[in-house]
Every structure is written in structure tokens, then in C-alpha cells.
Design a protein around this motif. Sequence first.
Motif, PDB file in Angstrom:
ATOM      1  N   ILE A   1       0.815  -1.317   0.174  1.00  0.00           N
ATOM      2  CA  ILE A   1       0.223  -0.209  -0.182  1.00  0.00           C
ATOM      3  C   ILE A   1       1.104   1.237  -0.187  1.00  0.00           C
ATOM      4  O   ILE A   1       1.924   1.034   0.730  1.00  0.00           O
ATOM      5  CB  ILE A   1      -1.282   0.159   1.384  1.00  0.00           C
ATOM      6  N   SER A   2       0.427   2.219  -1.089  1.00  0.00           N
ATOM      7  CA  SER A   2       1.910   3.046  -0.972  1.00  0.00           C
ATOM      8  C   SER A   2       0.632   4.383   0.412  1.00  0.00           C
ATOM      9  O   SER A   2      -0.282   4.713   0.916  1.00  0.00           O
ATOM     10  CB  SER A   2       1.341   4.011  -2.482  1.00  0.00           C
ATOM     11  N   ASP A   3       1.658   5.345   0.179  1.00  0.00           N
ATOM     12  CA  ASP A   3       1.226   6.355   0.873  1.00  0.00           C
ATOM     13  C   ASP A   3       0.234   7.725  -0.079  1.00  0.00           C
ATOM     14  O   ASP A   3      -1.244   7.800   1.112  1.00  0.00           O
ATOM     15  CB  ASP A   3       2.433   7.712   1.478  1.00  0.00           C
ATOM     16  N   SER A   4      -0.127   7.155  -0.507  1.00  0.00           N
ATOM     17  CA  SER A   4      -1.477   8.169  -1.119  1.00  0.00           C
ATOM     18  C   SER A   4      -2.798   7.168  -0.782  1.00  0.00           C
ATOM     19  O   SER A   4      -3.737   8.187  -1.798  1.00  0.00           O
ATOM     20  CB  SER A   4      -0.636   8.807  -2.563  1.00  0.00           C
ATOM     21  N   ALA A   5      -2.144   6.426  -1.320  1.00  0.00           N
ATOM     22  CA  ALA A   5      -3.835   5.163  -1.205  1.00  0.00           C
ATOM     23  C   ALA A   5      -4.083   5.527  -0.038  1.00  0.00           C
ATOM     24  O   ALA A   5      -4.148   6.582   1.517  1.00  0.00           O
ATOM     25  CB  ALA A   5      -3.476   3.993  -0.738  1.00  0.00           C
ATOM     26  N   GLU A   6      -6.038   6.260  -0.234  1.00  0.00           N
ATOM     27  CA  GLU A   6      -6.836   5.809   0.607  1.00  0.00           C
ATOM     28  C   GLU A   6      -8.138   5.461   1.552  1.00  0.00           C
ATOM     29  O   GLU A   6      -8.080   4.920   2.283  1.00  0.00           O
ATOM     30  CB  GLU A   6      -7.312   6.831  -0.287  1.00  0.00           C
ATOM     31  N   GLY A   7      -7.999   4.212   0.133  1.00  0.00           N
ATOM     32  CA  GLY A   7      -8.754   2.524   0.715  1.00  0.00           C
ATOM     33  C   GLY A   7      -8.422   1.485   0.222  1.00  0.00           C
ATOM     34  O   GLY A   7      -7.812   1.493  -0.953  1.00  0.00           O
ATOM     35  N   LEU A   8      -9.367   0.398   0.449  1.00  0.00           N
ATOM     36  CA  LEU A   8      -8.990  -0.380   0.365  1.00  0.00           C
ATOM     37  C   LEU A   8     -11.127  -1.036  -0.741  1.00  0.00           C
ATOM     38  O   LEU A   8     -11.414  -1.109   0.079  1.00  0.00           O
ATOM     39  CB  LEU A   8      -8.829  -1.454   1.003  1.00  0.00           C
ATOM     40  N   VAL A   9     -11.088  -1.188  -1.674  1.00  0.00           N
ATOM     41  CA  VAL A   9     -11.952  -1.754  -2.105  1.00  0.00           C
ATOM     42  C   VAL A   9     -12.591  -3.236  -1.988  1.00  0.00           C
ATOM     43  O   VAL A   9     -11.616  -4.119  -2.762  1.00  0.00           O
ATOM     44  CB  VAL A   9     -12.468  -1.268  -3.931  1.00  0.00           C
ATOM     45  N   LEU A  10     -13.026  -4.072  -1.325  1.00  0.00           N
ATOM     46  CA  LEU A  10     -13.557  -5.817  -1.770  1.00  0.00           C
ATOM     47  C   LEU A  10     -15.014  -5.220  -1.980  1.00  0.00           C
ATOM     48  O   LEU A  10     -15.774  -4.848  -1.877  1.00  0.00           O
ATOM     49  CB  LEU A  10     -13.708  -5.743  -0.270  1.00  0.00           C
ATOM     50  N   ASP A  11     -14.831  -6.722  -3.088  1.00  0.00           N
ATOM     51  CA  ASP A  11     -15.650  -6.485  -3.489  1.00  0.00           C
ATOM     52  C   ASP A  11     -16.572  -7.865  -3.969  1.00  0.00           C
ATOM     53  O   ASP A  11     -15.432  -9.298  -3.847  1.00  0.00           O
ATOM     54  CB  ASP A  11     -15.673  -7.170  -5.204  1.00  0.00           C
ATOM     55  N   ALA A  12     -17.401  -8.902  -2.710  1.00  0.00           N
ATOM     56  CA  ALA A  12     -18.149  -9.851  -3.058  1.00  0.00           C
ATOM     57  C   ALA A  12     -19.588 -10.368  -3.828  1.00  0.00           C
ATOM     58  O   ALA A  12     -19.787  -9.289  -3.832  1.00  0.00           O
ATOM     59  CB  ALA A  12     -18.439 -10.315  -1.344  1.00  0.00           C
ATOM     60  N   THR A  13     -19.859 -11.580  -4.385  1.00  0.00           N
ATOM     61  CA  THR A  13     -20.877 -11.810  -4.768  1.00  0.00           C
ATOM     62  C   THR A  13     -20.984 -13.005  -4.972  1.00  0.00           C
ATOM     63  O   THR A  13     -20.551 -13.826  -4.199  1.00  0.00           O
ATOM     64  CB  THR A  13     -20.516 -12.080  -6.361  1.00  0.00           C
ATOM     65  N   ASP A  14     -22.434 -13.443  -5.029  1.00  0.00           N
ATOM     66  CA  ASP A  14     -22.962 -15.361  -4.699  1.00  0.00           C
ATOM     67  C   ASP A  14     -23.229 -15.419  -6.034  1.00  0.00           C
ATOM     68  O   ASP A  14     -23.221 -14.790  -7.375  1.00  0.00           O
ATOM     69  CB  ASP A  14     -23.927 -15.035  -3.927  1.00  0.00           C
ATOM     70  N   VAL A  15     -23.872 -16.665  -5.752  1.00  0.00           N
ATOM     71  CA  VAL A  15     -24.167 -17.812  -6.857  1.00  0.00           C
ATOM     72  C   VAL A  15     -25.485 -17.141  -7.961  1.00  0.00           C
ATOM     73  O   VAL A  15     -25.988 -17.287  -9.036  1.00  0.00           O
ATOM     74  CB  VAL A  15     -24.380 -18.734  -7.133  1.00  0.00           C
ATOM     75  N   ALA A  16     -26.062 -15.543  -7.137  1.00  0.00           N
ATOM     76  CA  ALA A  16     -27.438 -15.431  -7.626  1.00  0.00           C
ATOM     77  C   ALA A  16     -27.146 -13.903  -8.702  1.00  0.00           C
ATOM     78  O   ALA A  16     -28.005 -13.271  -9.092  1.00  0.00           O
ATOM     79  CB  ALA A  16     -28.668 -15.312  -6.770  1.00  0.00           C
ATOM     80  N   GLY A  17     -26.159 -13.910  -8.418  1.00  0.00           N
ATOM     81  CA  GLY A  17     -25.416 -12.436  -9.035  1.00  0.00           C
ATOM     82  C   GLY A  17     -25.516 -11.257  -7.833  1.00  0.00           C
ATOM     83  O   GLY A  17     -25.328  -9.967  -8.236  1.00  0.00           O
ATOM     84  N   ASN A  18     -25.838 -11.347  -6.656  1.00  0.00           N
ATOM     85  CA  ASN A  18     -26.284 -10.442  -5.944  1.00  0.00           C
ATOM     86  C   ASN A  18     -24.503  -9.971  -5.083  1.00  0.00           C
ATOM     87  O   ASN A  18     -23.534 -10.952  -5.007  1.00  0.00           O
ATOM     88  CB  ASN A  18     -26.798 -11.016  -4.826  1.00  0.00           C
ATOM     89  N   GLU A  19     -23.921  -8.796  -4.889  1.00  0.00           N
ATOM     90  CA  GLU A  19     -23.302  -8.083  -5.932  1.00  0.00           C
ATOM     91  C   GLU A  19     -22.971  -7.620  -3.891  1.00  0.00           C
ATOM     92  O   GLU A  19     -24.208  -6.216  -3.322  1.00  0.00           O
ATOM     93  CB  GLU A  19     -22.700  -6.951  -6.483  1.00  0.00           C
ATOM     94  N   ARG A  20     -22.225  -7.170  -3.307  1.00  0.00           N
ATOM     95  CA  ARG A  20     -21.336  -6.087  -2.235  1.00  0.00           C
ATOM     96  C   ARG A  20     -20.043  -5.933  -2.580  1.00  0.00           C
ATOM     97  O   ARG A  20     -19.491  -6.611  -2.331  1.00  0.00           O
ATOM     98  CB  ARG A  20     -21.972  -6.767  -0.732  1.00  0.00           C
ATOM     99  N   GLU A  21     -19.890  -4.492  -2.841  1.00  0.00           N
ATOM    100  CA  GLU A  21     -19.241  -3.321  -2.624  1.00  0.00           C
ATOM    101  C   GLU A  21     -18.933  -2.620  -1.597  1.00  0.00           C
ATOM    102  O   GLU A  21     -19.287  -1.753  -1.334  1.00  0.00           O
ATOM    103  CB  GLU A  21     -18.463  -3.125  -4.237  1.00  0.00           C
TER     104      GLU A  21
END
Length: 502
Positions: free
Chosen positions: A301-321
Motif C-alpha cells: 500500500i502506498s502513502d497516497s492510497a486512501e482505501g481498499l475496495v472489497l467486492d463479494a458476489t454470490d451465485v445469484a449475482g447479488n454483489e456487495r462492494e
Amino acid sequence: MTGTGPIRRRRLAALLLVVSLTAALAPTATAQVAVDVTVDGTAIQSGETTTVTEDPVVGVDIESDEPIRSVTVRVDGESRRSFEPNATNVSEQFTLDLTDGDHAVSVVVDGDERLTATIRKDSTGPLMTYTSPFESVGQPRTGEVSIERADTTLSVEFDDLSGVREVRIERTYEWRFAGRSRRDLETYRIENPGDNVSQPLLFGLGENELRVVAIDTHGQRRTHDITVWLFDDQRPVIELDRFERTDGRLHVAGTVTDNVKVSSLSYRIEDTAQTNFVLNPTSAEPTRSRMAVDFAFTVPISDSAEGLVLDATDVAGNEREWTVPLDYRGHLEPRVTITDARVNGSTVDVAGAVADGRVTRVVVESVGPDGAIVDSRTVYDGEATSSVEVRERLDAASGETTVVLRAVDADGRDYQESVTLATPTPTTERPPSPTRTATVTSTPTATTTPAPAAATTVAGDGDGDRETTSGDGTLSMGVVAVGVLAGLLLVAGRRLGRRRRR
């Protein structure tokens, strides 16, 4: 010789009388009757119970040393068959039309009940009542049910006259992945389940075929074919147990869960395009281990980074970012702090904060000495957050008030801080005392009007100086003296009256 004739005749008459009486008093011989009954070829004795699965064939064989006038076969007290053989031997065979259940069957010969036994007819398989994950008495009316979670428990209650010997459960699921069709089959066999059974099952997204077969001790079976639809409109849930930045690296660990099946989990640094998979995409095949998956990874992670994006999906296509800021503290336990609490008349002013963790509800309360809640304010109630400021005014209790700041996290755990304050007891204001007027009785007409403050007056009568004090609520000495003198005169007058009456 002539005298002996009458004597002999008398003796003969007496003998005949004795013989007649003996014959009259002797017990009458009872006819010997033997009754044999068979049900579907199997002998049954009086008092026994036998079970049949269809209308039984009953055989009746009777032997007697005297002619038999009538034979009646009764079922539950009702005559079903009757014969008048007028013979010493009877042999009959017939089919009894019975409903399911227990029936008392009796054989009556010449009015005497000779045999009574129970025939239990059990011509159907066990009745089934479903209690989980759906409710239905017997097979569902439409043959279809819907559920919202893949892992569940099938619970069934049974009702059968003879008892359940075996239960068979089959779950079939078909899906397509990478252009190919697949089929998954789960089979369970449960022997001697008793009155109920509970079997964990795992269903797949969409359409599933469920077959339940119950077999009783006589082989009677009942089969239910049910279509189970598993629907999923819920997004996966991501929980972090570690989110730590050290030496230019970010260490992340947690769990991703779904009510059906997690398909994938990936991450990327905010405002970058490169995606890295922690869990690769998968098929809809029912997999229990993919309903809750632990993960851990480390990323530069660099000093300029502000956040981390996590992305999860299920087999029905529902997504949480989820974009997680680098100063995220939600993986820690919530810190509940009361920074200020002070009495303000009949109320208490409270200031505080909830920091870190993932809280969904924050409440502040005032509690009396007896533990009863005097006042309550809901500060926050919503999506999980890691920071809540508190500034509230609450009603206070009499004498002592405990202020409680309470936070509930996303898992339902409760965290709290409290402080106790001395609070005033409310008092009732008394009305001012009425102003009294003091009268000086040095002369019948002399009256002194009291002044607002006590005053001393000197009066002379030629015999010396005398002080009388008058003021609010204070009587003069003159008034007291007059009262004492009047009392003495009254007592003296009463004594004088008594003497005259004597």
C-alpha cells in the motif's frame, strides 16, 4: 301278612320321592362348545390383537356336543354375520369389510359370547406433517414450496397405527456451468425414526426436487414428491477481523458469508483498476463450505492510497462492494465513553461517543435508584457504523440518577458505560405563615398594631418601668397575665359553688 303290604307301599313311595328330588336337584349338564377363529389363515385367541393391511378373511369353526341353534359374528357391537346351523359342527369363512383402525370382533354362540379379539386394519402409509423449513399437513397443496436459505433442516412428524419402520429422503439438483449440465443427488435412509425425524439438507439456487418416503412396519408406504424453490435476493456479508497497516503493507483478514453460496471475493486499491481474486468465481453446485469462507491476504500500500475496495458476489449475482478507508477501526470492539454528565435542575445533560467497531444501535438512558428507567433516547439506529457522537438531555430521578450509554454491534453484542450522579429531591413550597396581631391589655381600649419587625415599647404607670414586646407571631406579657388571672378566678368560682351545694 296283611299289615306288611301298606308298609311296603309307603317305603316304595318314599324311595320314588327321593329319586325324583335327587333328579330335580342335580345340576343340568352344560353343552361343551369349542370355538376356533382365524384371520387371514392365522389363529387368534380371545383378548389378542392382530393387524391386517386389507379387508381380512375370517374363518369360524365351532364344535359342540349338542346341536347349535345360532351363531352371530359382531364387529364393534354390530352384527355382521349370523348362521342357524342346527348342528353340532359349524365351519364358515367370510370377508369382513373394515375401515382403518381397531375393531372388536366377537363370536356369539346360542346367545353366549365365546370369543372376543381385536382386528387392527392398517391399509395406508404413515401420515406426514412438515414443520421445517416449511409447514404443511401432508404433501403441500401445490406440490411446491419456497425457502430462502441453502442449509436447512427438514423436520417431519409421523402418525401411523403400527409405527414407522423406515424413512427415505432424496434431494436432487441440476445446474449448468461452463456450458455443461450437472446433477447432484443427496440420499438419506433413517431406520426406526419413531414419531419424527430431523435431517439437515443443503439445497441449490433455484429448483430442487425433494422426495420423502415413509414406510410402516407392515410395508405400507407414503411418498411425497415436492419441488423446493430456493430464492436469493440478499447480498453477501463481509466482516473484517484484521485491518492493519504496517511498513507499507496492509494486512487484511475476515469472513465472507451468504445465505446460498459465495461465488467470488476480490479486492483492489481505491482509484486503481487492478483486481485481485481471493476467492475465484464458482458454480451453483450446493457447497456448504462456500456459505461462510474465512480469508486473509496482504497487499502493498502506498502513502497516497486512501482505501481498499472489497467486492463479494454470490451465485445469484447479488454483489456487495465495500470501500474500506485505511483508518478503518470497525474490526475492533466498540469503545463506549461518557465524556461529560452533569445535573441541570430536574434533568441530566450527557455527552459521549462510541468509536471503533460496527455498531447498529446506540441508546442513552437515565436510571433511578430502584433500577427503573426514568428516560431513554435512541441516538442511532441504522446501518453498521464505527462512530457515533452523543449529546442528550434526560429526565433525572429523585436523589440519585445513573446515566447509561449503551451500544449494540452488528452481531447483537452489547457494550455500555455508566456514571452515577447525585440529583436533588424535589421539594414542595410551603405558603407563608399568616401575620398575627398582638394586643396589649394594659387598658381595655389600648391596641398595638404589630410592625414588620419586632419592636420594644416602654410604658410607665407610676410604679416603675415595664417592657412589652410586640411583633409578628408574639403575644405581649399583658395578654398572658390576663389569661392566667381569668383561669384562677374560674377555678375559685367552681369551688365556691360546690361548698354552697353541700
